[in-house]
Design an enzyme around this catalytic site. Structure first.
Site, PDB file in Angstrom:
ATOM      1  N   GLY A  26       5.204 -12.775  38.974  1.00 31.16           N
ATOM      2  CA  GLY A  26       4.133 -13.597  39.368  1.00 31.16           C
ATOM      3  C   GLY A  26       2.811 -12.703  39.354  1.00 31.16           C
ATOM      4  CB  SER A  29       2.990 -11.038  34.785  1.00 28.66           C
ATOM      5  OG  SER A  29       4.305 -10.488  34.915  1.00 28.66           O
ATOM      6  CG  ASP A  86       2.883  -9.176  27.442  1.00 25.52           C
ATOM      7  OD1 ASP A  86       2.587 -10.427  27.098  1.00 25.52           O
ATOM      8  OD2 ASP A  86       3.314  -8.858  28.555  1.00 25.52           O
ATOM      9  CG  HIS A 126       4.819 -12.324  29.843  1.00 26.05           C
ATOM     10  ND1 HIS A 126       4.218 -10.860  30.096  1.00 26.05           N
ATOM     11  CD2 HIS A 126       4.941 -12.582  31.322  1.00 26.05           C
ATOM     12  CE1 HIS A 126       4.214 -10.353  31.313  1.00 26.05           C
ATOM     13  NE2 HIS A 126       4.796 -11.403  32.024  1.00 26.05           N
ATOM     14  CG  LEU A 157      -4.522   7.262  10.125  1.00 30.45           C
ATOM     15  CD1 LEU A 157      -5.911   7.874  10.083  1.00 30.45           C
ATOM     16  CD2 LEU A 157      -3.710   8.010  11.215  1.00 30.45           C
ATOM     17  N   GLY A 158      -3.731   4.270   7.671  1.00 31.53           N
ATOM     18  CA  GLY A 158      -2.807   4.171   6.411  1.00 31.53           C
ATOM     19  C   GLY A 158      -2.110   5.383   6.161  1.00 31.53           C
ATOM     20  CB  VAL A 159      -0.282   7.766   7.988  1.00 33.33           C
ATOM     21  CG1 VAL A 159      -1.621   8.403   7.164  1.00 33.33           C
ATOM     22  CG2 VAL A 159      -0.393   7.578   9.404  1.00 33.33           C
TER      23      VAL A 159
END
Length: 480
Positions: free
Chosen positions: A214, A216, A140, A110, A271-273
């Site tokens: 600031g 961030s 982010d 951001h 993971l496929g769940v």
């Protein structure tokens, strides 16, 4: 001791160089006890690797349509300069951390989002233009690159953020409010915060070290000088620090950095769940004495979890020896790993805890996305669609198990832009009685000579049936 006596002693010390000699004798603390005396050596080593980031974005304002009117131009021409498009520059500021001596910098997404220019200012006041190597809104995080020549830059090494404990002493370094580099101190207030809604992979280190706008993209460091996390957000109703700040853990930074250095492609393992966090109500029904874990609702056929014999109704309690509290926590753990990693899962199945080894893989793109723009004389002209798949859905940030054809873009001035026949995010289910499973099905379903079009879509979770009679009428009804 009287004030005058103290002032006199300080004057003597200054004139004899005692204060200067004392400063030269400062050394990096050798123990936790010595650290309590002063953070100055720690800051001196760490702060040069924290940079200020300034961005510029050119915002173009539209001029009034009145000035484009032929009648207006006939009488006044283009003499009204105030009617011309105007440009203004919007700036923002933040912080960043150098993590490689060749100029690789980590900051928040951001901070640089939408920027036309990014400038990095080092602690020694040198300025460099920065290139955005990778920007990942889901975490982010963003990776920048500057060219400082042959001179290696100061860096912070990344810690294992899983080792962070509540109560650890931390320092936050950044550029709050643009006043310049600032250091604040505190402790780790909590770890594994997952319900803040800050990013898709929310799993944050919470600290009471003062963090303000600031900060961030700045550094959260431990007393050993390693980077524990990237300061990202605060909890505040006023915009000022209330002692609750959040940092993206270093282990997530490592995964994004790894992708940036690998040709900038970020594809997370899978993971496929599909599941849900185990609440106290669910825990009681599952025979658990407390909330925690992820109840598996669906398993992708042929995916890593299916290969490990994980089934709907199982509860994932831990991954790689680390407790799973909820679904965001599970997603975070997987996102920090790599394709091909084999990790143990603690799974509650049929009342017993079992260990299952899962080899993580990349989500498949099956079927291929086949991005297509619909052309021709029909209501859906100018609409871009694509096939959904686990890989493509991951990019779109939607349910990876969804299948079908999704609307991605609608051309301006197209019939759909004017009447909302289709809007981005719609899933096309059927047209004129033909089921739409793939983009290729649209060729058979759309008949340009048809007098009306009856179609079904899923929009915002509801299925609608719509009828379009070209140039005459349009209506939709929610059917489920």
């Amino acid at each position: 001791m009287k004030v005058l006596q103290i002032l006199a002693i300080l004057a003597v010390c200054s004139s004899t160089g005692i204060s200067s000699a004392y400063a030269q004798q400062r050394v990096v603390p050798q123990s936790a006890t010595e650290v309590k005396l002063s953070y100055a050596p720690l800051v001196a080593d760490s702060a040069p690797a924290v940079v200020n980031i300034y961005t510029r974005k050119v915002v173009r304002s539209r001029r009034s349509a009145m000035f484009d009117d032929p009648l207006f131009k006939r009488f006044f021409g283009d003499q009204f300069s105030f009617g011309m498009p105007e440009e203004r520059v919007r700036g923002s500021l933040g912080s960043g951390v150098i993590v490689r001596p060749d100029g690789i910098i980590v900051t928040n997404h951001h901070v640089i989002e939408g920027a036309d220019e990014v400038t990095v200012v080092l602690a020694d006041r040198r300025e460099f233009d920065a290139e955005i190597v990778l920007a990942d809104p889901r975490t982010d995080l963003a990776i920048l690159q500057i060219d400082s020549g042959d001179e290696p830059l100061p860096v912070l090494s990344l810690a294992d953020s899983d080792e962070v404990l509540v109560g650890d002493i931390v320092l936050a370094i950044g550029n709050p409010f643009g006043i310049g580099q600032t250091v604040t101190g505190g402790i780790v207030s909590a770890t594994a915060r997952t319900q803040q809604g800050i990013s898709d992979f929310g799993f944050f280190i919470q600290t009471d070290a003062a963090v303000n706008p600031g900060n961030s993209g700045g550094a959260l460091i431990g007393i050993d000088g390693e980077l524990l996390g990237i300061n990202t957000a605060i909890y505040s109703r006023t915009g000022a620090s209330n002692g609750i700040g959040f940092a993206v853990p270093a282990n997530m930074v490592k995964s994004v950095l790894r992708a940036a250095l690998n040709e900038g492609e970020l594809v997370r393992p899978w993971l496929g769940v599909r599941g849900q966090s185990v609440t106290s109500d669910l825990a009681a029904g599952l025979g658990l004495d407390r909330a925690g874990g992820v109840l598996v609702d669906e398993v992708y056929v042929g995916g890593p979890a299916a290969a490990a014999d994980i089934s709907p109704g199982d509860v994932i309690m831990a991954i790689d020896g680390k407790e799973v509290i909820d679904e965001p926590g599970l997603n975070f753990r997987i996102a920090t790993m790599q394709e091909g990693d084999e990790v143990p899962l603690a799974v509650l199945t049929e009342g017993f805890i079992q260990e299952r080894n899962v080899a993580l893989a990349l989500p498949p793109e099956d079927p291929p996305r086949n991005l297509s723009k619909l052309d021709g004389r029909h209501p859906f002209q100018g609409v871009t669609v694509g096939n959904m798949s686990p890989r493509f859905n991951e990019e779109l940030q939607i349910n990876t198990f969804r299948k079908g054809v999704i609307v991605l873009e609608v051309e301006r001035r197209s019939p759909s832009a004017r009447y909302q026949f289709l809007i981005p995010g719609d899933v096309v289910l059927a047209i004129n009685g033909i089921s739409i499973d793939y983009v290729a099905d649209l060729d058979d379903a759309i008949d340009e000579e048809a007098e009306r079009f009856v179609y079904q879509i899923q929009r915002r979770g509801r299925v609608q049936e719509c009828i379009v009679v070209p140039n005459r009428s349009f209506r939709c009804n929610v059917i489920r």
